[in-house]
Design a protein around this motif. Structure first.
Motif, PDB file in Angstrom:
ATOM      1  N   ALA A   1      -5.047   4.721   6.107  1.00  0.00           N
ATOM      2  CA  ALA A   1      -5.603   4.747   4.736  1.00  0.00           C
ATOM      3  C   ALA A   1      -5.622   3.276   4.264  1.00  0.00           C
ATOM      4  O   ALA A   1      -6.554   2.853   3.350  1.00  0.00           O
ATOM      5  CB  ALA A   1      -4.620   5.292   3.747  1.00  0.00           C
ATOM      6  N   HIS A   2      -4.813   2.252   4.570  1.00  0.00           N
ATOM      7  CA  HIS A   2      -4.901   0.853   4.270  1.00  0.00           C
ATOM      8  C   HIS A   2      -5.448  -0.083   5.375  1.00  0.00           C
ATOM      9  O   HIS A   2      -5.380  -1.379   5.336  1.00  0.00           O
ATOM     10  CB  HIS A   2      -3.535   0.474   4.140  1.00  0.00           C
ATOM     11  CG  HIS A   2      -2.876   1.167   2.863  1.00  0.00           C
ATOM     12  ND1 HIS A   2      -3.292   1.352   1.615  1.00  0.00           N
ATOM     13  CD2 HIS A   2      -1.783   2.015   3.016  1.00  0.00           C
ATOM     14  CE1 HIS A   2      -2.564   2.009   1.032  1.00  0.00           C
ATOM     15  NE2 HIS A   2      -1.539   2.625   1.635  1.00  0.00           N
TER      16      HIS A   2
ATOM     17  N   GLY B   1       0.915  -1.290   0.067  1.00  0.00           N
ATOM     18  CA  GLY B   1       0.058   0.179  -0.044  1.00  0.00           C
ATOM     19  C   GLY B   1       0.913   1.312  -0.068  1.00  0.00           C
ATOM     20  O   GLY B   1       0.535   2.130  -0.774  1.00  0.00           O
ATOM     21  N   VAL B   2       1.951   1.330   0.775  1.00  0.00           N
ATOM     22  CA  VAL B   2       2.875   2.391   0.894  1.00  0.00           C
ATOM     23  C   VAL B   2       3.424   2.569  -0.581  1.00  0.00           C
ATOM     24  O   VAL B   2       3.855   3.726  -0.965  1.00  0.00           O
ATOM     25  CB  VAL B   2       3.630   2.217   1.981  1.00  0.00           C
ATOM     26  CG1 VAL B   2       4.788   3.287   1.795  1.00  0.00           C
ATOM     27  CG2 VAL B   2       3.144   2.448   3.208  1.00  0.00           C
TER      28      VAL B   2
ATOM     29  N   PRO C   1       2.479  11.996  12.012  1.00  0.00           N
ATOM     30  CA  PRO C   1       1.156  11.969  11.656  1.00  0.00           C
ATOM     31  C   PRO C   1       1.013  11.317  10.211  1.00  0.00           C
ATOM     32  O   PRO C   1       0.079  10.632  10.012  1.00  0.00           O
ATOM     33  CB  PRO C   1       0.951  13.647  11.682  1.00  0.00           C
ATOM     34  CG  PRO C   1       1.921  13.751  12.781  1.00  0.00           C
ATOM     35  CD  PRO C   1       3.077  13.195  12.551  1.00  0.00           C
ATOM     36  N   ASP C   2       2.228  11.593   9.553  1.00  0.00           N
ATOM     37  CA  ASP C   2       1.993  10.731   8.060  1.00  0.00           C
ATOM     38  C   ASP C   2       1.976   9.462   8.236  1.00  0.00           C
ATOM     39  O   ASP C   2       1.321   8.858   7.260  1.00  0.00           O
ATOM     40  CB  ASP C   2       3.248  11.452   6.904  1.00  0.00           C
ATOM     41  CG  ASP C   2       3.224  12.950   6.703  1.00  0.00           C
ATOM     42  OD1 ASP C   2       2.102  13.397   6.955  1.00  0.00           O
ATOM     43  OD2 ASP C   2       4.379  13.586   6.508  1.00  0.00           O
TER      44      ASP C   2
ATOM     45  N   THR D   1       1.270  12.044  -1.602  1.00  0.00           N
ATOM     46  CA  THR D   1       1.793  10.984  -1.123  1.00  0.00           C
ATOM     47  C   THR D   1       3.026  10.324  -1.898  1.00  0.00           C
ATOM     48  O   THR D   1       3.824   9.678  -1.440  1.00  0.00           O
ATOM     49  CB  THR D   1       0.830   9.705  -0.820  1.00  0.00           C
ATOM     50  OG1 THR D   1       0.393   9.267  -2.154  1.00  0.00           O
ATOM     51  CG2 THR D   1      -0.266   9.956   0.125  1.00  0.00           C
ATOM     52  N   LEU D   2       3.153  11.151  -3.161  1.00  0.00           N
ATOM     53  CA  LEU D   2       4.259  10.712  -3.897  1.00  0.00           C
ATOM     54  C   LEU D   2       5.702  11.032  -3.210  1.00  0.00           C
ATOM     55  O   LEU D   2       5.740  12.146  -2.674  1.00  0.00           O
ATOM     56  CB  LEU D   2       3.977  11.407  -5.128  1.00  0.00           C
ATOM     57  CG  LEU D   2       2.904  10.619  -6.306  1.00  0.00           C
ATOM     58  CD1 LEU D   2       3.000  11.686  -7.575  1.00  0.00           C
ATOM     59  CD2 LEU D   2       3.291   9.368  -6.501  1.00  0.00           C
ATOM     60  N   ARG D   3       6.661  10.185  -3.372  1.00  0.00           N
ATOM     61  CA  ARG D   3       8.010  10.504  -2.955  1.00  0.00           C
ATOM     62  C   ARG D   3       9.106  10.082  -4.355  1.00  0.00           C
ATOM     63  O   ARG D   3       9.744   9.103  -4.304  1.00  0.00           O
ATOM     64  CB  ARG D   3       8.262   9.631  -1.819  1.00  0.00           C
ATOM     65  CG  ARG D   3       7.444   9.935  -0.469  1.00  0.00           C
ATOM     66  CD  ARG D   3       7.751  11.350   0.004  1.00  0.00           C
ATOM     67  NE  ARG D   3       7.104  11.542   1.177  1.00  0.00           N
ATOM     68  CZ  ARG D   3       5.700  12.061   1.207  1.00  0.00           C
ATOM     69  NH1 ARG D   3       5.137  12.606   0.019  1.00  0.00           N
ATOM     70  NH2 ARG D   3       5.216  12.497   2.318  1.00  0.00           N
ATOM     71  N   PRO D   4       8.955  10.871  -5.257  1.00  0.00           N
ATOM     72  CA  PRO D   4       9.702  10.798  -6.493  1.00  0.00           C
ATOM     73  C   PRO D   4      11.346  10.615  -6.286  1.00  0.00           C
ATOM     74  O   PRO D   4      12.119   9.939  -6.879  1.00  0.00           O
ATOM     75  CB  PRO D   4       9.448  11.848  -7.212  1.00  0.00           C
ATOM     76  CG  PRO D   4       8.729  13.193  -6.544  1.00  0.00           C
ATOM     77  CD  PRO D   4       7.987  12.320  -5.432  1.00  0.00           C
ATOM     78  N   ARG D   5      11.644  11.458  -5.194  1.00  0.00           N
ATOM     79  CA  ARG D   5      12.926  11.339  -4.791  1.00  0.00           C
ATOM     80  C   ARG D   5      13.396  10.025  -4.366  1.00  0.00           C
ATOM     81  O   ARG D   5      14.760   9.896  -4.365  1.00  0.00           O
ATOM     82  CB  ARG D   5      13.658  12.545  -3.948  1.00  0.00           C
ATOM     83  CG  ARG D   5      13.270  13.956  -4.753  1.00  0.00           C
ATOM     84  CD  ARG D   5      13.555  15.036  -3.776  1.00  0.00           C
ATOM     85  NE  ARG D   5      13.633  16.281  -4.290  1.00  0.00           N
ATOM     86  CZ  ARG D   5      13.843  17.489  -3.803  1.00  0.00           C
ATOM     87  NH1 ARG D   5      14.289  17.545  -2.308  1.00  0.00           N
ATOM     88  NH2 ARG D   5      13.512  18.841  -4.341  1.00  0.00           N
ATOM     89  N   LEU D   6      12.624   9.524  -3.775  1.00  0.00           N
ATOM     90  CA  LEU D   6      12.800   8.047  -3.115  1.00  0.00           C
ATOM     91  C   LEU D   6      12.577   6.838  -3.993  1.00  0.00           C
ATOM     92  O   LEU D   6      12.341   5.787  -3.526  1.00  0.00           O
ATOM     93  CB  LEU D   6      12.363   8.042  -1.642  1.00  0.00           C
ATOM     94  CG  LEU D   6      12.825   9.115  -0.641  1.00  0.00           C
ATOM     95  CD1 LEU D   6      11.791   8.783   0.555  1.00  0.00           C
ATOM     96  CD2 LEU D   6      14.028   8.855  -0.281  1.00  0.00           C
TER      97      LEU D   6
END
Length: 474
Positions: free
Chosen positions: A326-327, A71-72, A318-319, A271-276
């Protein structure tokens, strides 16, 4: 009596969930409890349930953390390039989408774990099916059948069990079966092509992201095919005519709104993390490699993976809580289903019903079929692996069948290969935890999935059996 009650319990369970008179969780708990009392062993119900729960607890733990992990990975955008690549290839053509589902499930199945296969396949394909308004039971059915064929790889479980039970080499069982299994896989791809054509006729010609899609055949639009309205980029060009999808359910009522419909493809979701991205890709590759190499128990691997993925991608508490929440729906549904299934399997095994059912089926084989015991085993593998766990079939029933075959000159290798035939149907059994991952993540009713897939999976099994006989391996 136990034989009759065992079959009656299974028939009652299937009838109730397929007619939607009870939810799968309620039926998995209440029906076996009722039959346990009817058998006269109600006083031992607690012991049977605890035994069942104990045996499936590691699986439930694995699924809980695996769902959070994948999910993450969806949230951070790991599968977005895959989905976009499929979009470019499919060009909004439902036929290509369904065939792509079968190919993706077959490839991912090489890791030997059904749960992981379904999580990756659904993660990649679900947004596309929802965006195009396609039937989700087609996705679950095709994925389950493709995985069932590939589940016969030596590290997947059934082949290793057959080899252990009959004291054979797994390679000697599997390698000669490869041509027959390839025929079965081609059968799944052919079925995916036909189902895709049916979806194409039902939905009509689609336009995605402003790019028109040309179809060379007449397109028919069935009633109610308006999913995607307001979906941001999907348009349908209706044409005269009407069409239905027969038994393909158009399941779009999973509580999704338009935002949820496109969440897997929205390039601007927070929620996107393009750098990672490469970190997440490396982490996922390492996790799957560790599973194949069995460096640690799978539940432990997913527990560590989920914790690491959350901590690195969402360092703020919190994130992290938001991603877990969410899941939570998927986690609760799937893990709850697994523990409910533990009641069913615990009662089935604890009361002795499963042993009596298997014994009755073996005893009903006519003496004249002795020289054809490999064929008999292949046919029996369909119902037996559907209504029993693989452990029960391969360690409890197969040795008895092999002994009967040996008395008529049928080799253990032939018997072992024939026993693999039922796996495409087995993967949709209510006793297989992975199937609850599949239907849970796809938001498909288990009864709808069962009603759709059983006949096609049985045909795939018989195709493999016929190919095995034709090639002389069974």
């Amino acid at each position: 009596m136990l034989t009759i009650l065992g079959f009656a319990m299974i028939a009652t369970f299937l009838a109730l969930i397929m007619t939607k008179k009870m939810s799968p969780i309620a039926a998995l708990v209440l029906i076996p409890a009722l039959f346990c009392v009817a058998v006269g062993k109600g006083a031992h119900l607690g012991d049977y349930v605890i035994d069942g729960v104990s045996s499936l607890a590691p699986t439930a733990a694995m699924l809980m953390f695996a769902i959070v992990y994948f999910g993450v990975m969806i949230d951070v955008g790991l599968f977005d390039p895959v989905v976009r690549g499929i979009l470019r290839f499919c060009k909004a053509d439902p036929m290509r989408v369904v065939v792509g589902t079968a190919v993706l499930a077959a490839i991912v199945s090489l890791d030997g774990d059904g749960s992981t296969t379904f999580m990756i396949t659904v993660s990649a394909m679900y947004p596309l099916y929802k965006r195009l308004g396609m039937s989700l039971v087609v996705m679950t059915g095709v994925a389950a059948m493709a995985n069932g064929v590939m589940n016969t790889v030596p590290w997947g479980g059934p082949t290793a069990r057959a080899a252990t039970a009959l004291k054979l080499d797994a390679a000697d069982i599997f390698v000669p079966m490869i041509p027959a299994l390839l025929v079965g896989l081609l059968g799944v791809l052919g079925l995916a092509y036909l189902l895709g054509l049916r979806e194409r006729r039902r939905l009509g010609a689609l336009r995605l992201d402003g790019e028109s899609v040309e179809t060379k055949e007449t397109v028919l639009v069935g009633a109610g095919t308006s999913a995607g309205a307001g979906g941001g980029g999907l348009e349908k060009r209706p044409v005269a005519g009407g069409g239905g999808a027969d038994d393909v359910d158009d399941d779009r009522d999973g509580g999704d709104d338009d935002g949820d419909l496109l969440k897997g493809l929205d390039p601007n979701r927070p929620t996107l993390r393009p750098r990672l991205y490469w970190f997440n890709a490396l982490l996922t590759g390492t996790l799957i490699t560790a599973m194949i190499l069995e460096l640690l128990p799978i539940p432990v691997l997913f527990l560590l993976g989920a914790a690491l993925a959350l901590s690195v991608n969402y360092p703020r508490l919190p994130d992290q809580k938001a991603r877990i929440a969410a899941h939570a729906d998927n986690v609760l549904n799937v893990s709850g289903m697994v523990f409910a299934a533990a009641v069913f399997t615990g009662v089935l095994q604890g009361t002795g019903m499963v042993d009596h059912m298997a014994g009755w089926l073996v005893d009903t084989v006519p003496e004249g079929l002795g020289p054809h015991m490999a064929l008999v085993t292949g046919v029996l593998s369909l119902p037996l692996t559907y209504f029993m766990s693989n452990d029960g079939f391969y360690f409890g029933v197969l040795p008895v069948l092999a002994e009967a075959g040996a008395a008529h000159g049928v080799t253990p290798l032939e018997m072992a290969r024939a026993s693999l035939v039922g796996q495409p149907l087995h993967m949709s059994s209510p006793l297989v935890p992975a199937v609850y991952v599949l239907v849970g993540m796809a938001r498909v009713e288990f009864g709808d999935h069962t009603r759709f897939v059983v006949k096609w999976a049985a045909l795939t099994c018989l195709l493999i059996l016929a190919a095995g006989i034709l090639f002389g391996t069974i």
